[in-house]
Design a protein around this motif. Structure first.
Motif, short mmCIF file in Angstrom:
data_model
loop_
_atom_site.label_atom_id
_atom_site.label_comp_id
_atom_site.label_asym_id
_atom_site.label_seq_id
_atom_site.Cartn_x
_atom_site.Cartn_y
_atom_site.Cartn_z
N GLN A 1 1.24 -1.50 0.19
CA GLN A 1 -0.01 0.25 -0.76
C GLN A 1 0.82 1.53 -0.27
OE1 GLN A 1 -2.25 -0.78 3.75
NE2 GLN A 1 -3.60 -1.53 2.48
N THR B 1 -8.55 1.26 1.82
CA THR B 1 -7.98 1.90 0.04
C THR B 1 -8.59 3.41 0.66
OG1 THR B 1 -8.86 1.24 -1.67
CG2 THR B 1 -10.26 1.38 -0.35
N TRP B 2 -8.30 3.75 -0.64
CA TRP B 2 -8.42 5.34 0.17
C TRP B 2 -8.93 5.78 -2.15
CZ3 TRP B 2 -3.82 3.10 0.18
CH2 TRP B 2 -3.06 2.53 -1.36
N TYR B 3 -9.65 6.42 -1.59
CA TYR B 3 -10.23 7.27 -3.42
C TYR B 3 -9.61 8.91 -3.29
CZ TYR B 3 -13.24 3.20 -2.45
OH TYR B 3 -14.04 1.51 -2.02
#
Length: 422
Positions: free
Chosen positions: A89, A132-134
């Protein structure tokens, strides 16, 4: 909503998901409340903020075994917080496709799946395997940021070294080796960063104690007393259970024993040692969650364990987990096998732990241990003389003689159909 997976949970892929399925699943926590959730592992934390700084990749932990990156965010009230990414990550985080370095437009980021922790008195967020990321998400909470930052420029702090340079240096520093090559290598030839090796876990080590009581103050091993545990180094009495994990892995060229402590073992197992220890009876053997690591494939950075070098079979210490390849349909057959008496197969573990059919038993079928065939055995038939109750006196008398004679045996003659005694 939150789903908790158990040993009996089954998941099936939906080929045509409904169009109403949400793209984002989150429940935002304000930056001010992050400190109130430190050490709360019941729920994962989601946050939304403006990206202000991307830290450089760097190594931490025992023998620099982990790669991390720090991400810094600000909320609408200019309150700052830090999100720490680990391993893959950390290396995969990039804004190159979402931000032009020349126009300095702010980037809003939604992070989901973090845990609140504290370091040197400061609360921060640590990414989990579910994190997770957006970038610039289309959610109602982000519209306030977009309206405020419409005509704003923000100078984002970026890492000085490029990711390509870092990854290239890592590739050059870590040489790839097979298990067979590692077994034949001179121990003095192992570099500080170790060697890269891709293996599949085939079984656990028999009678291997996979945990130890660790002192909370100094992380040293504690000894059991009549009232609990006491550290042999600082005499502390507060302890927690940590991994001391050993297993056998193969890559098809050979197989060997690998060893790791708590931080790396936690990444392999997927759960903390304290969780497994509290949820199982350790007297009955390794728990199902630990047995389930059989058939998982990893790329490790390893070195020779000099403390175990005097034994017949070499033991390799895992410095870091470079890649997790997931569960394999089959385990490669090694050309050289360690002694079966030293191993505990997946089949043996589950025979002890489970008494009925469960999804965990499917892992037992992946064991590569070979069971002995039923082969004819030679049998010696002793004469009736040894059935006498005074046989101990006879044997004792024989041992006092200068020469030892073999016990009398019967010879069966096929031609005469009779039995004679020697």
């Amino acid at each position: 909503m939150m789903i908790q997976f158990t040993l009996y949970t089954q998941a099936k892929l939906v080929q045509d998901p409904p169009p109403t399925f949400p793209r984002y699943a989150y429940k935002l926590t304000s930056f001010e409340n992050i400190g109130n959730n430190v050490d709360n592992k019941t729920y994962l934390i989601d946050v939304l903020g403006i990206l202000t700084e991307i830290g450089s990749l760097h190594h931490v932990g025992y023998n620099n075994s982990n790669i991390i990156r720090d991400i810094f965010l600000k909320d609408i009230n200019n309150t700052s917080t830090k999100v720490t990414l680990w391993g893959h990550q950390a290396s995969s985080f990039s804004v190159d496709n979402n931000c032009d370095e020349n126009d300095n437009k702010p980037v809003v980021v939604l992070f989901v799946g973090c845990l609140a922790k504290r370091f040197k008195g400061e609360a921060y967020l640590s990414a989990t395997t579910a994190c997770t990321w957006y970038f610039n998400p289309d959610i109602p909470e982000a519209q306030v940021y977009y309206s405020k930052l419409l005509n704003t420029k923000l100078q984002m702090i970026r890492p000085q070294a490029t990711e390509q340079e870092f990854q290239a240096s890592q590739t050059l520093n870590i040489e790839d080796k097979t298990i067979e090559e590692l077994l034949q290598l001179d121990p003095d030839m192992f570099p500080q960063q170790g060697f890269k090796c891709t293996v599949t876990i085939s079984r656990l080590v028999q009678d291997g104690r996979w945990w130890f009581p660790s002192c909370i103050k100094c992380n040293k091993s504690s000894s059991q007393t009549s009232t609990g545990y006491q550290c042999t180094s600082c005499n502390g009495t507060e302890t927690e259970f940590r991994y001391k994990l050993s297993f056998i892995a193969t890559d098809g060229t050979s197989e060997a024993e690998f060893f790791c402590f708590d931080t790396i073992a936690k990444r392999i197992v997927g759960k903390s040692c304290q969780t497994l220890f509290s949820a199982s009876d350790v007297s009955r053997g390794p728990p199902p969650d630990l047995a389930a690591i059989v058939s998982l494939k990893f790329t490790f950075a390893v070195t020779i364990n000099m403390s175990a070098f005097s034994v017949t079979n070499r033991v390799f210490s895992i410095l870091s987990v470079l890649t997790n390849h997931g569960r394999q349909a089959s385990i490669p057959c090694a050309t050289e096998n360690l002694s079966q008496q030293q191993m505990l197969t997946q089949d043996n573990i589950l025979d002890v732990i489970t008494t009925q059919e469960s999804p965990a038993t499917s892992f037992a079928k992946l064991s590569t241990s070979t069971k002995q065939e039923n082969v004819p055995r030679r049998r010696l038939t002793y004469s009736e003389m040894l059935q006498d109750t005074n046989v101990d006196e006879q044997v004792s008398a024989e041992l006092n003689k200068d020469s030892l004679a073999s016990p009398p045996k019967k010879i069966k003659s096929a031609q005469l159909g009779s039995t004679s005694t020697i």
